[in-house]
Design a protein around this motif. Structure first.
Motif, PDB file in Angstrom:
ATOM      1  N   UNK B  14       0.833  -1.213   0.000  1.00  0.00           N
ATOM      2  CA  UNK B  14       0.000   0.000   0.000  1.00  0.00           C
ATOM      3  C   UNK B  14       0.863   1.256   0.000  1.00  0.00           C
ATOM      4  N   UNK B  15       1.904   1.224   0.846  1.00  0.00           N
ATOM      5  CA  UNK B  15       2.790   2.393   0.920  1.00  0.00           C
ATOM      6  C   UNK B  15       3.498   2.594  -0.426  1.00  0.00           C
ATOM      7  N   UNK B  16       3.939   1.465  -1.017  1.00  0.00           N
ATOM      8  CA  UNK B  16       4.611   1.521  -2.326  1.00  0.00           C
ATOM      9  C   UNK B  16       3.683   2.106  -3.375  1.00  0.00           C
ATOM     10  N   UNK B  17       2.436   1.614  -3.382  1.00  0.00           N
ATOM     11  CA  UNK B  17       1.454   2.091  -4.360  1.00  0.00           C
ATOM     12  C   UNK B  17       1.199   3.581  -4.168  1.00  0.00           C
ATOM     13  N   UNK B  18       1.107   3.992  -2.870  1.00  0.00           N
ATOM     14  CA  UNK B  18       0.841   5.410  -2.615  1.00  0.00           C
ATOM     15  C   UNK B  18       2.026   6.262  -3.058  1.00  0.00           C
ATOM     16  N   UNK B  22       1.992   9.138  -5.834  1.00  0.00           N
ATOM     17  CA  UNK B  22       2.542  10.467  -5.558  1.00  0.00           C
ATOM     18  C   UNK B  22       3.501  10.893  -6.653  1.00  0.00           C
ATOM     19  N   UNK B  23       4.379   9.939  -7.100  1.00  0.00           N
ATOM     20  CA  UNK B  23       5.366  10.244  -8.152  1.00  0.00           C
ATOM     21  C   UNK B  23       4.648  10.579  -9.449  1.00  0.00           C
ATOM     22  N   UNK B  25       1.612  11.743  -9.878  1.00  0.00           N
ATOM     23  CA  UNK B  25       0.973  13.071  -9.775  1.00  0.00           C
ATOM     24  C   UNK B  25       2.034  14.165  -9.890  1.00  0.00           C
ATOM     25  N   UNK B  26       3.202  13.870  -9.247  1.00  0.00           N
ATOM     26  CA  UNK B  26       4.296  14.857  -9.295  1.00  0.00           C
ATOM     27  C   UNK B  26       4.717  15.099 -10.758  1.00  0.00           C
ATOM     28  N   UNK B  27       4.858  13.968 -11.507  1.00  0.00           N
ATOM     29  CA  UNK B  27       5.285  14.080 -12.922  1.00  0.00           C
ATOM     30  C   UNK B  27       4.227  14.844 -13.728  1.00  0.00           C
ATOM     31  N   UNK B  28       2.950  14.480 -13.512  1.00  0.00           N
ATOM     32  CA  UNK B  28       1.862  15.135 -14.263  1.00  0.00           C
ATOM     33  C   UNK B  28       1.852  16.630 -13.970  1.00  0.00           C
ATOM     34  N   UNK B  29       1.962  16.944 -12.677  1.00  0.00           N
ATOM     35  CA  UNK B  29       1.928  18.366 -12.297  1.00  0.00           C
ATOM     36  C   UNK B  29       3.104  19.112 -12.924  1.00  0.00           C
ATOM     37  N   UNK B  30       4.275  18.415 -12.963  1.00  0.00           N
ATOM     38  CA  UNK B  30       5.449  19.069 -13.552  1.00  0.00           C
ATOM     39  C   UNK B  30       5.313  19.226 -15.076  1.00  0.00           C
ATOM     40  N   UNK B  31       4.646  18.242 -15.699  1.00  0.00           N
ATOM     41  CA  UNK B  31       4.390  18.368 -17.145  1.00  0.00           C
ATOM     42  C   UNK B  31       3.513  19.585 -17.405  1.00  0.00           C
ATOM     43  N   UNK B  32       2.475  19.699 -16.521  1.00  0.00           N
ATOM     44  CA  UNK B  32       1.598  20.879 -16.639  1.00  0.00           C
ATOM     45  C   UNK B  32       2.429  22.150 -16.458  1.00  0.00           C
ATOM     46  N   UNK B  46       1.145  20.970  -4.757  1.00  0.00           N
ATOM     47  CA  UNK B  46       0.097  20.017  -5.151  1.00  0.00           C
ATOM     48  C   UNK B  46       0.614  18.579  -5.089  1.00  0.00           C
ATOM     49  N   UNK B  47       1.843  18.404  -5.582  1.00  0.00           N
ATOM     50  CA  UNK B  47       2.425  17.057  -5.565  1.00  0.00           C
ATOM     51  C   UNK B  47       2.586  16.557  -4.135  1.00  0.00           C
ATOM     52  N   UNK B  48       3.037  17.470  -3.252  1.00  0.00           N
ATOM     53  CA  UNK B  48       3.221  17.070  -1.852  1.00  0.00           C
ATOM     54  C   UNK B  48       1.891  16.678  -1.217  1.00  0.00           C
ATOM     55  N   UNK B  49       0.869  17.495  -1.493  1.00  0.00           N
ATOM     56  CA  UNK B  49      -0.464  17.202  -0.942  1.00  0.00           C
ATOM     57  C   UNK B  49      -0.975  15.856  -1.432  1.00  0.00           C
ATOM     58  N   UNK B  50      -0.739  15.591  -2.737  1.00  0.00           N
ATOM     59  CA  UNK B  50      -1.201  14.328  -3.321  1.00  0.00           C
ATOM     60  C   UNK B  50      -0.508  13.163  -2.639  1.00  0.00           C
ATOM     61  N   UNK B  51       0.798  13.309  -2.409  1.00  0.00           N
ATOM     62  CA  UNK B  51       1.554  12.225  -1.781  1.00  0.00           C
ATOM     63  C   UNK B  51       1.068  11.982  -0.342  1.00  0.00           C
ATOM     64  N   UNK B  52       0.913  13.107   0.395  1.00  0.00           N
ATOM     65  CA  UNK B  52       0.469  13.007   1.789  1.00  0.00           C
ATOM     66  C   UNK B  52      -0.903  12.328   1.876  1.00  0.00           C
ATOM     67  N   UNK B  53      -1.801  12.754   0.978  1.00  0.00           N
ATOM     68  CA  UNK B  53      -3.157  12.193   0.961  1.00  0.00           C
ATOM     69  C   UNK B  53      -3.139  10.703   0.693  1.00  0.00           C
ATOM     70  N   UNK B  54      -2.298  10.287  -0.277  1.00  0.00           N
ATOM     71  CA  UNK B  54      -2.280   8.861  -0.616  1.00  0.00           C
ATOM     72  C   UNK B  54      -1.680   8.033   0.520  1.00  0.00           C
TER      73      UNK B  54
END
Lengths: 240, 529
Positions: B14-18, B22-23, B25-32, B46-54
């Motif tokens: 689960x931690x690995x998947x999260x 997170x990675x 989302x980080x890549x997508x956000x950086x592409x944006x 945003x990436x940090x929030x996504x990681x924390x949430x997951x």
């Protein structure tokens, strides 16, 4: 925090497998320190043997590292009197060092280090609790409280033990068990003002040649009973 | 693979998947961001929030899965014991429906009786607070014993709610007999728990409520559970409470007191009073004991006896201990700045504070915050506290002394194992209890005991102080017994900081008295005359 120590990984195996171990740390002395919990109590578990020099050094280091309020010493030892037989449980009230003699004539009564007391002593309150718990959940083992002699040599013959008792202890019958680590552990606890409880199984009766092959196994066999006694004390009392 | 390893593997997955999520989302956000759609700071945020949430989501799933696994095991155990798992009731509506049906079936001449059974941990928490493994072990034992004790009674029905409250239903022909057998059952349960080496010591709370003729099952159930957890923190194991209307009023009072104390701490309504201590060797005041009073906005000045017992039960006492220590440090800091006389202030430590793992760091941090010399503070422990668990208390006292504080044993002589505490715990000061001082003028035994205590304490390198000295005659006798110092109304009553400061500046005991004046004063002393 409570620190469990034993002479070898075998001695502490029961605790390592029964407690919630959260981390392992390799100490510079090559020993593995297991950290975890029993109930709500934080614990550390480590093998500190095989002899008094190592056990003193490693226990002292662990006390500084973990700051336990009590050290619990488990494992096996040899009997020094006829009434203590293989499989019996032993609780140490005092700890004497063997083979230490600064008298110059070889007749030092206690064989103790100059500047230190003639013996180290255990908390009678905790020993009484352990004794009571041993009768309660100790699996029917005979239990005795007495003095532990600790030295740097593994004796096999009864004559050697009797000689030590006569020469240094005037044949005292309270000196009941012998091992090679408790003296060092008691020294480390004494200098750090930390309480010590020793609960060991008698694995070898000197002079009994048949036991030379099976004494380690016999020691291991009693570990679940020792573990049950100690867990009973820990889980049933808020603090010792 | 063991269940424990499977769960660990599941948590890692689960931690690995999260982390992977997170990675991504980080890549997508950086592409944006690469397409200049987002500013850099916003993309990182945003990436940090996504990681924390997951991560939080995965932890939540893991906890839920563990609890669910425990429930499945409990239900399986129920099926093996009772043939079905309908005893485990997941919603109140189903439980109430069953109770209603049972009551309608009750025969004439019997009383429908609800009994409650719950587990309280050493720390005062519920069974769930022990974690899933222990919860299952306790449930397993309880179910087995409940079946063995009551399984043969045809009117017996068992329900377990989602909070692990056990509700036992009986049609009792004699309520008192049923309550007696319930108590006996709980005692045997306690003994069984004490013998188990895989379960921490837990206490059992019991309650009972006979359902009245026209009473709704929902009300009856509510009353049973209310009585079950009523005043739980101060109840001992196997304490059975039969529901009573007065419990509601008591509960309301307790809740009000609790919120009032919380408010009092926040509004600084609790004030520190100081009772000065007089040294018989130096003939001067050298310190004081910090005592707490409550300046209640409506009820006036309240002594500690009004609120401390409640605080000790509820755990608020730790906050109060911290409050007192913090204020004492602030006062000492003030006195240092004003270059006033250096005094040693005694602060009481409660049982709960001593067992609080953050005690040493709190003392150290507060002392540093106010730049207080630790030799200005003396930590007092009552003898009854010191007599229990001497090994642990001794280690705490050593740590407190390691910070530089002095330590005292309070109320010496009224508890038990006093001498054992003295031997094992390195106290600096011994305070003789008031009960020995009260009759020291008239009772030769008290005088002899005080003399022996003083000699013993001096032999152990401790200073001795007597509490509750109220007359000059008592003071003279204690002086003749080689006592070091005195605390009592004769020398000083507890007073607030301003009066204490003024009293140290100007008091009758540190002034040299002319022989003529002393003679006149003694002549008018009713006790000496």
């Amino acid at each position: 925090m409570i620190l469990f120590v034993g002479e070898s990984e075998d001695s502490i195996l029961y605790f390592v497998s029964r407690c919630e171990i959260s981390s392992q740390e390799r100490l510079s002395e090559g020993r593995i320190l297991y950290k975890g919990t029993i109930g709500s109590e934080q614990i550390g578990i480590c093998a500190v043997g095989p002899n008094n020099l190592y056990s003193a050094m490693v226990t002292d280091r662990l006390i500084h590292l973990l700051d336990p309020y009590i050290v619990i010493n488990v494992g096996y030892c040899a009997s020094m009197k006829d009434s203590l037989r293989q499989g019996d449980l032993f609780i140490a009230d005092r700890y004497y060092l063997s083979g230490v003699d600064f008298s110059g004539d070889g007749e030092n009564q206690y064989g103790q280090i100059p500047g230190l007391p003639p013996f180290f002593y255990a908390s009678t309150e905790v020993n009484a609790k352990a004794e009571a718990a041993s009768y309660e959940v100790g699996g029917g083992h005979y239990i005795e409280r007495g003095f532990m002699l600790s030295g740097e040599k593994e004796y096999m013959d009864k004559e050697e033990f009797d000689g030590i008792l006569l020469r240094h202890f005037a044949g005292s019958t309270k000196v009941s068990a012998y091992d090679t680590v408790s003296g060092g552990i008691a020294l480390a606890c004494h200098v750090n003002s930390t309480a010590l409880l020793t609960l060991k199984v008698i694995a070898y009766e000197p002079g009994n040649d048949e036991q030379r092959l099976n004494y380690r196994r016999k020691g291991l066999e009693a570990m679940p009973d020792i573990g049950r006694i100690l867990l009973n004390i820990l889980l049933n009392s808020e603090k010792m | 693979m063991s269940e424990k390893k499977l769960r660990a593997l599941f948590a890692i997955l689960l931690l690995g998947a999260s982390a992977l999520l997170g990675v991504i989302i980080f890549v997508v956000v950086n592409l944006l961001n690469g397409a200049k759609l987002l500013p850099t700071a916003a993309s990182v945020y945003l990436a940090f929030l996504a990681y924390l949430g997951s991560v939080l989501l995965s932890l939540g799933i893991s906890v839920t899965v563990n609890a669910r696994a425990n429930l499945v095991r409990t239900k399986a155990w129920l099926r093996s014991l009772f043939g079905s798992d309908e005893q485990y009731v997941e919603d109140d509506a189903a439980l109430l429906g069953k109770l209603n049906r049972l009551r309608k079936k009750a025969e004439d001449g019997t009383v429908p009786l609800l009994l409650g059974l719950a587990v309280k941990t050493n720390a005062g928490g519920t069974l769930n607070s022990l974690g899933t493994a222990f919860t299952y072990s306790v449930n397993e034992l309880l179910l087995e014993r409940v079946k063995a004790a009551f399984g043969l009674d045809p009117t017996f029905h068992l329900f377990i709610d989602h909070n692990n409250n056990y509700i036992l239903y009986f049609n009792a022909s004699n309520v008192d007999d049923q309550l007696d057998s319930f108590r006996k059952f709980a005692f045997t349960l306690t003994e069984s728990i004490e013998r188990r080496d895989d379960i921490p010591y837990v206490a059992f709370l019991l309650s009972a409520h006979p359902i009245e003729a026209k009473e709704k099952p929902s009300d009856a159930l509510e009353k049973t559970i209310f009585a079950l957890w009523h005043n739980a923190s101060s109840r001992i194991s196997c304490d059975l409470l039969v529901y009573d209307q007065s419990m509601l009023a008591e509960n309301a009072r307790m809740k009000e007191l609790d919120s009032e104390i919380t408010r009092a701490l926040a509004n600084e309504e609790l004030v520190i009073y100081y009772q000065a201590k007089y040294s018989l060797k130096k003939n001067a005041f050298y310190g004081a004991e910090a005592l707490i009073r409550w300046k209640h906005p409506k009820r006036g000045l309240l002594p500690p006896a009004v609120f401390i017992p409640y605080c000790e039960n509820s755990g608020k006492i730790v906050e109060i201990d911290h409050y007192v220590f913090e204020h004492v440090c602030a006062d000492i800091e003030k006195w240092n700045k004003e270059k006033r006389r250096k005094v040693v202030i005694s602060v009481n430590l409660s049982r709960r504070s001593v067992y609080d793992p953050s005690l040493i760091s709190f003392l150290s941090d507060t002392m540093k915050k106010h730049n207080v010399d630790p030799t200005s503070i003396d930590m007092e422990l009552t003898e009854s506290l010191a007599a229990n668990n001497t090994v642990f208390i001794s280690s705490i006292i050593r740590k407190v002394k390691g910070l530089g504080f002095a330590t005292s044993i309070d109320d010496f002589g009224v508890g038990y194992s006093s001498l054992s505490s003295l031997k094992n715990i390195p106290f600096d000061v011994l305070k003789i209890d008031k009960s020995f001082v009260d009759d020291v003028e008239v009772d030769a035994k008290s005088k002899a005991m005080v003399l022996s205590i003083i000699s013993l304490a001096h032999a152990l390198g401790m200073k001795v102080i007597a509490e509750g000295v109220e007359t000059e005659h008592q003071s003279d006798i204690l002086r003749s017994l080689d006592l070091d110092s005195i605390q009592g109304y004769y020398y000083s009553r507890p007073s607030d900081r301003a009066h204490f400061e003024a009293y140290l500046e100007d008091n009758p005991f540190e002034k040299k008295e002319s022989p003529k004046r002393k003679e006149a004063r003694i002549a008018y002393d009713p006790i000496r005359r």
